[in-house]
Write an enzyme that holds these catalytic residues in place. Sequence first.
Site, short mmCIF file in Angstrom:
data_model
loop_
_atom_site.label_atom_id
_atom_site.label_comp_id
_atom_site.label_asym_id
_atom_site.label_seq_id
_atom_site.Cartn_x
_atom_site.Cartn_y
_atom_site.Cartn_z
N LEU A 138 5.37 0.34 -14.90
CA LEU A 138 5.24 1.68 -14.35
C LEU A 138 5.76 2.67 -15.40
O LEU A 138 6.87 3.18 -15.32
CB LEU A 138 6.02 1.80 -13.04
CG LEU A 138 5.78 3.02 -12.13
CD1 LEU A 138 4.30 3.37 -12.05
CD2 LEU A 138 6.33 2.75 -10.75
N TYR A 184 -4.05 -8.44 2.56
CA TYR A 184 -3.74 -7.01 2.70
C TYR A 184 -2.65 -6.79 3.75
O TYR A 184 -1.66 -6.09 3.50
CB TYR A 184 -5.01 -6.25 3.08
CG TYR A 184 -4.82 -4.76 3.18
CD1 TYR A 184 -4.45 -4.00 2.07
CD2 TYR A 184 -5.06 -4.08 4.37
CE1 TYR A 184 -4.29 -2.63 2.16
CE2 TYR A 184 -4.91 -2.70 4.47
CZ TYR A 184 -4.53 -1.98 3.36
OH TYR A 184 -4.37 -0.62 3.44
N THR A 192 -8.30 6.50 7.65
CA THR A 192 -8.56 7.78 7.01
C THR A 192 -9.96 7.79 6.39
O THR A 192 -10.41 6.78 5.85
CB THR A 192 -7.49 8.05 5.93
OG1 THR A 192 -6.21 8.04 6.55
CG2 THR A 192 -7.70 9.38 5.26
#
Length: 320
Positions: free
Chosen positions: A70, A154, A184
């Site tokens: 990251l 998932y 969404t």
Amino acid sequence: MSTVISRSWEHAVVTGGAGFVGSHLCAALLDAGAAVTCVDDFSTGRPENVTPLLERPGFTLVRANVAEELPVDRRPDLVLHFASPASPADYLRLPLHTMEAGSLGTRNALRLAQDSEARFLLASTSEVYGDPRQNPQDERYWGNVNPVGPRSVYDEAKRFGEALTTAHADTLGTDACIVRLFNTYGPRMRGHDGRAVPTFVRQALAGEPLTVTGDGRQTRSLCYVDDTVTGILAAAAHGMRGPVNLGNPAEITMLELAGLVVSLTGSHSDVRYIERPVDDPAVRCPDITLARDKLGWEPRVNAEEGLRRTIAWFRSETGH
């Protein structure tokens, strides 16, 4: 999109920021005056989702797999972890990648937040409830998840992410929040990502039959992306830990959704029934009492208006 944020951020890191929800979130944060670092490996996110943002002051795009690294040069005061394949077509194609994003990726994002003394927000999902035996689902419900089924890569990645986030907050005092997003939809979804709204819209605009799984009586609760982003930023600003459901409690069957899409597109498509996927939830509906009471948040865009906007975007993309 107008987003009200009661707490200002100087620098936000958004993992998975080139994805569907992530790209809308990056734009909203920039609109609110924050600098934004978007980290994405483009395994499912699309460069074109953030291309317009590259010209905006304060926006930085970093290509990286957050499960491995990251790389952020500037210290953030907000870290939003959205990196993960999110549609069945994607996580079934990328099972190990999905689990690593939810485990190693969450760990790396939490470490960045902890080291920077930043607020951390985990994008979890209604899928942690599995095929629920309680409807609507509130945050106290533990769920009904098959840990070794096809959807488990998932579901369990997100459940692990929630557990790790909670452990980080309890053990190290990380300022963390968990939001559970429900169904969404909106502009920038990929037509072939396997989810119902983009699939139906793509098929209707092309004059193809709309493929409804099973008998079409299974339900979902559709939340327009602008409303979801507003809820995410409200949860981040509030300081709550959660988990908190963010979704639209207006339930709709897949057959009703197909009919609405056909009507709004003016299509002459009919419906073709196909086999229902293994472990496909029969119902999905959020109890948003907590979000209403603590955040003053509830969705504003109804399904018809949200679908009109989504269809208009798909028309502009496809020329249909």
